[in-house]
Design a protein around this motif. Structure first.
Motif, mmCIF file in Angstrom:
data_model
loop_
_atom_site.group_PDB
_atom_site.id
_atom_site.type_symbol
_atom_site.label_atom_id
_atom_site.label_comp_id
_atom_site.label_asym_id
_atom_site.label_seq_id
_atom_site.Cartn_x
_atom_site.Cartn_y
_atom_site.Cartn_z
ATOM 1 N N GLY A 1 11.092 11.871 4.251
ATOM 2 C CA GLY A 1 10.723 10.510 4.060
ATOM 3 C C GLY A 1 9.255 10.349 3.959
ATOM 4 N N ALA A 2 8.514 11.004 4.441
ATOM 5 C CA ALA A 2 6.944 10.824 4.520
ATOM 6 C C ALA A 2 6.252 11.014 3.035
ATOM 7 C CB ALA A 2 6.248 11.781 5.347
ATOM 8 N N SER A 3 5.153 10.229 2.919
ATOM 9 C CA SER A 3 4.674 10.161 1.153
ATOM 10 C C SER A 3 3.189 10.242 1.434
ATOM 11 C CB SER A 3 5.330 9.244 0.445
ATOM 12 O OG SER A 3 5.001 8.163 1.051
ATOM 13 N N VAL A 4 2.539 10.997 0.502
ATOM 14 C CA VAL A 4 1.190 10.712 0.237
ATOM 15 C C VAL A 4 0.870 10.272 -1.137
ATOM 16 C CG1 VAL A 4 -1.041 12.050 0.247
ATOM 17 C CG2 VAL A 4 0.877 12.842 1.855
ATOM 18 N N GLY B 1 -3.853 9.951 10.934
ATOM 19 C CA GLY B 1 -3.418 10.154 9.501
ATOM 20 C C GLY B 1 -2.668 9.213 8.939
ATOM 21 N N GLN B 2 -2.371 9.322 7.561
ATOM 22 C CA GLN B 2 -1.610 8.347 6.592
ATOM 23 C C GLN B 2 -0.167 9.040 6.463
ATOM 24 O OE1 GLN B 2 -2.994 5.202 5.908
ATOM 25 N NE2 GLN B 2 -4.558 6.004 7.396
ATOM 26 N N GLY B 3 0.573 8.266 6.364
ATOM 27 C CA GLY B 3 2.013 8.418 5.868
ATOM 28 C C GLY B 3 2.841 8.917 6.915
ATOM 29 N N HIS B 4 2.752 8.908 8.205
ATOM 30 C CA HIS B 4 3.381 9.378 9.310
ATOM 31 C C HIS B 4 4.706 8.770 9.592
ATOM 32 C CE1 HIS B 4 3.746 11.683 12.911
ATOM 33 N NE2 HIS B 4 2.558 11.708 13.256
ATOM 34 N N VAL B 5 5.659 9.560 9.614
ATOM 35 C CA VAL B 5 7.281 9.089 10.005
ATOM 36 C C VAL B 5 7.571 9.292 11.366
ATOM 37 C CG1 VAL B 5 7.858 8.979 7.369
ATOM 38 C CG2 VAL B 5 8.112 11.214 8.714
ATOM 39 N N TYR B 6 6.718 9.885 12.199
ATOM 40 C CA TYR B 6 6.935 10.102 13.667
ATOM 41 C C TYR B 6 8.323 10.827 13.908
ATOM 42 C CZ TYR B 6 2.944 7.259 13.841
ATOM 43 O OH TYR B 6 1.491 7.076 13.996
#
Length: 382
Positions: free
Chosen positions: A167-170, A278-283
């Motif tokens: 589910g993470a995206s860039v 950072g960007q887009g983190h879904v932890y």
């Protein structure tokens, strides 16, 4: 020991409680069908997860480790080939490279993201390098666009290990769709966690997807005719049916994880701890760095709060890899492995639990008994 109820790293009962009826209905549907392998549920799940990821092809398999092995095998990697990967991840990433007969070559990581440094990837390349196996660790995408450009420039295969980044995206593009192949795990604690083992590979081309389907089924595309040496690695109907239910809620689950992370960040900002960036983190994990890692872990345990060390021994220091040539200094990975600590984060975690964790960590660092810093940032940046 604190008298309050223990806060675990993951509470699957709390996570699944709101969708119990849907899960039971899905399980009953499979039981009533009498079909338990490679049936309608698997087909539907592959279609639905492929659509969610916006992947060209999606092929399920038995688990995340198999996803890596199948991907490397379908890519034709084997003896004599070098695959560049990270030394700071779960063992399965490098294990899969060795399983197909190739050689893992470790490139150091960035202290801010814990992910592979593109510059160090380039420095690790030799005339035997065939692929880069990049890991989006803890749910934070690596610098995948730069790594993709690097692979294109040097005509290398790019394989993504997305076990922790579902589910993470860039730039609006999901992890697992940047490379030639993307590998996912549905281990119960993952962002899209199943109820046992399960895995998936995304592929850019239909040809590669067909190769994966043959390999996962004993090297056979037609019953009792075997074109190659394959594996027995099939997602079962029950897992597929239950994962279809959870897939509908994955964006909600990832948002819950992000909200928990926001609370942690707010409470821990300015303390003697480095927070993930950072960007887009879904932890999948909320992992911090501190010189007082062991003391903090003991403090949390005394308060009835779980924490975990992901990962205390970098891969190049694992006993099984002692004879492996190390081609570059892996200083950052070694320093991070000595200082990392992951805090509880899971869908269904209550606001009270989140506050308790954040306040307990904050108290530790504000306590006058806490030892002074040894210049963590300076150490990591050498």
């Amino acid at each position: 020991m604190n008298s309050k109820a223990m806060i675990p790293m993951v509470d699957t009962l709390a996570w699944h409680q709101p969708i119990q009826q849907e899960l039971r209905a899905a399980a009953s549907r499979v039981l009533d069908s009498g079909r338990f392998l490679m049936g309608e549920e698997v087909t539907a799940f592959e279609q639905e997860v492929g659509a969610f990821l916006q992947a060209n092809q999606a092929v399920s398999c038995g688990n995340g480790t198999d996803a890596l092995i199948l991907a490397l095998s379908a890519a034709g990697l084997g003896p004599g080939d070098e695959v560049i990967t990270t030394p700071f991840t779960f063992f399965a990433t490098a294990e899969a490279i060795v399983r197909v007969g190739a050689t893992p070559v470790f490139a150091d990581i960035e202290p801010e993201t814990f992910n592979m440094d593109p510059l160090r990837i380039q420095q690790a390349m030799t005339d035997r390098t065939r692929a880069v196996l990049v890991v989006h660790l803890f749910g934070l995408p690596a610098r995948i666009q730069e790594i993709q450009w690097l692979c294109e420039e040097h005509s290398l295969l790019l394989i993504e290990d997305c076990a922790q980044s579902f589910g993470a995206s860039v730039n609006g593009r999901m992890t697992g769709t940047w490379g030639d192949l993307g590998c996912f795990s549905f281990f119960p604690s993952k962002n899209l966690g199943g109820f046992g083992d399960g895995g998936l590979i995304t592929a850019k081309t239909e040809f590669m997807a067909e190769q994966l389907k043959v390999l996962r089924n004993h090297g056979s595309s037609i019953q009792y005719r075997h074109e190659c040496m394959g594996f027995n690695s099939r997602l079962d109907e029950m897992q597929a049916a239950l994962l279809r239910v959870k897939l509908k809620y994955i964006e909600r689950y990832n948002q819950e994880r992000k909200k928990i992370a926001e609370v942690y960040r707010s409470c821990l900002q300015g303390l003697d701890v480095l927070l993930p960036a950072g960007q887009g983190h879904v932890y999948h994990q909320f992992t911090v760095l501190t010189d007082q890692r062991d003391q903090l872990k003991a403090h949390l345990a005394s308060q009835g709060i779980a924490s975990a060390l992901y990962y205390p021994i970098p891969l190049h220091q694992q006993p099984v890899f002692r004879g492996l040539p190390i081609t570059q200094d892996l200083f950052v990975a070694e320093q991070v492995s000595r200082r990392c600590l992951s805090l509880p984060v899971f869908p269904g975690m209550t606001a009270a639990q989140v506050s308790r964790v954040a306040e307990s960590v904050s108290r530790f660092f504000l306590d006058e008994q806490a030892e002074p810093s040894y210049g963590l940032a300076g150490v990591l940046y050498k």
